[in-house]
Design a protein around this motif. Structure first.
Motif, PDB file in Angstrom:
ATOM      1  N   GLN A  39       7.021   2.068 -26.215  1.00  0.00           N
ATOM      2  CA  GLN A  39       5.893   2.630 -26.645  1.00  0.00           C
ATOM      3  C   GLN A  39       5.933   2.892 -28.303  1.00  0.00           C
ATOM      4  OE1 GLN A  39       8.288   7.292 -26.730  1.00  0.00           O
ATOM      5  NE2 GLN A  39       6.252   8.098 -26.553  1.00  0.00           N
ATOM      6  N   LYS A  43       1.851   7.351 -29.252  1.00  0.00           N
ATOM      7  CA  LYS A  43       1.172   7.064 -27.498  1.00  0.00           C
ATOM      8  C   LYS A  43       2.015   6.799 -27.068  1.00  0.00           C
ATOM      9  CE  LYS A  43      -1.737   3.175 -29.109  1.00  0.00           C
ATOM     10  NZ  LYS A  43      -3.016   1.912 -29.225  1.00  0.00           N
ATOM     11  N   GLU A  44       1.498   7.027 -25.582  1.00  0.00           N
ATOM     12  CA  GLU A  44       2.429   7.711 -24.269  1.00  0.00           C
ATOM     13  C   GLU A  44       3.264   6.482 -24.362  1.00  0.00           C
ATOM     14  OE1 GLU A  44       1.325  11.708 -23.641  1.00  0.00           O
ATOM     15  OE2 GLU A  44       2.610   9.905 -22.251  1.00  0.00           O
ATOM     16  N   GLU A  46       5.031   3.443 -22.394  1.00  0.00           N
ATOM     17  CA  GLU A  46       4.484   2.623 -21.010  1.00  0.00           C
ATOM     18  C   GLU A  46       4.883   1.339 -20.694  1.00  0.00           C
ATOM     19  OE1 GLU A  46       1.000   0.248 -22.093  1.00  0.00           O
ATOM     20  OE2 GLU A  46       1.466  -0.482 -24.184  1.00  0.00           O
ATOM     21  N   GLU A  88      -1.228  -4.923 -31.283  1.00  0.00           N
ATOM     22  CA  GLU A  88      -1.253  -4.552 -30.126  1.00  0.00           C
ATOM     23  C   GLU A  88      -0.130  -4.138 -29.644  1.00  0.00           C
ATOM     24  OE1 GLU A  88      -3.539  -6.175 -30.775  1.00  0.00           O
ATOM     25  OE2 GLU A  88      -4.658  -6.868 -28.163  1.00  0.00           O
ATOM     26  N   ALA A  91       5.747  -2.351 -31.383  1.00  0.00           N
ATOM     27  CA  ALA A  91       6.155  -0.747 -30.706  1.00  0.00           C
ATOM     28  C   ALA A  91       7.441  -0.644 -30.304  1.00  0.00           C
ATOM     29  CB  ALA A  91       5.167  -0.433 -28.698  1.00  0.00           C
TER      30      ALA A  91
END
Length: 122
Positions: A39, A43-44, A46, A88, A91
């Motif tokens: 996460q 953002k959600e 995933e 990217e 998280a």
């Protein structure tokens, strides 16, 4: 009840590698599906990868070919080997488990969660 404790996160440059670990309190019960979610801020959550009771694996499209999930039942540990890291991929990475088969990387199917370990790629 399964307790999950993650480690191995950190800060790396793009293109680098990390290996995350998740120690489970009851991995000796091999009828557990285990997986990694992530996460990012805003953002959600995933699904990233899952390791099923039949030792089959599932990956999100975004990490296929770069990440590998594995499991060592003797050490009660689930791993996530991450190569060719990208910004990217930054998280919080969270280990999860559920009794029985995985039925995919669906957050709602998993009942046991760790606290997470932060991965930052710059």
């Amino acid at each position: 009840h399964v307790q999950l404790v993650e480690s191995g996160g950190g800060s790396v440059q793009a293109g680098g590698s990390l290996r995350l670990s998740c120690v489970a309190s009851e991995l000796t019960d091999r009828s557990l599906c285990m997986g990694w979610f992530r996460q990012a801020p805003g953002k959600e959550r995933e699904g990233v990868a899952a390791f099923d009771v039949e030792e089959t694996t599932t990956y999100a499209d975004s990490v296929k070919g770069r990440f590998t999930i594995s499991r060592d039942n003797n050490k009660n540990t689930l791993y996530l080997h991450m190569n060719s890291l990208k910004p990217e991929d930054t998280a919080m990475y969270i280990c999860a488990a559920r009794p029985g088969s995985c039925y995919g990387l669906v957050e709602g199917y998993f009942g046991f969660w760790g606290q997470g370990t932060q991965v930052t790629v710059s």
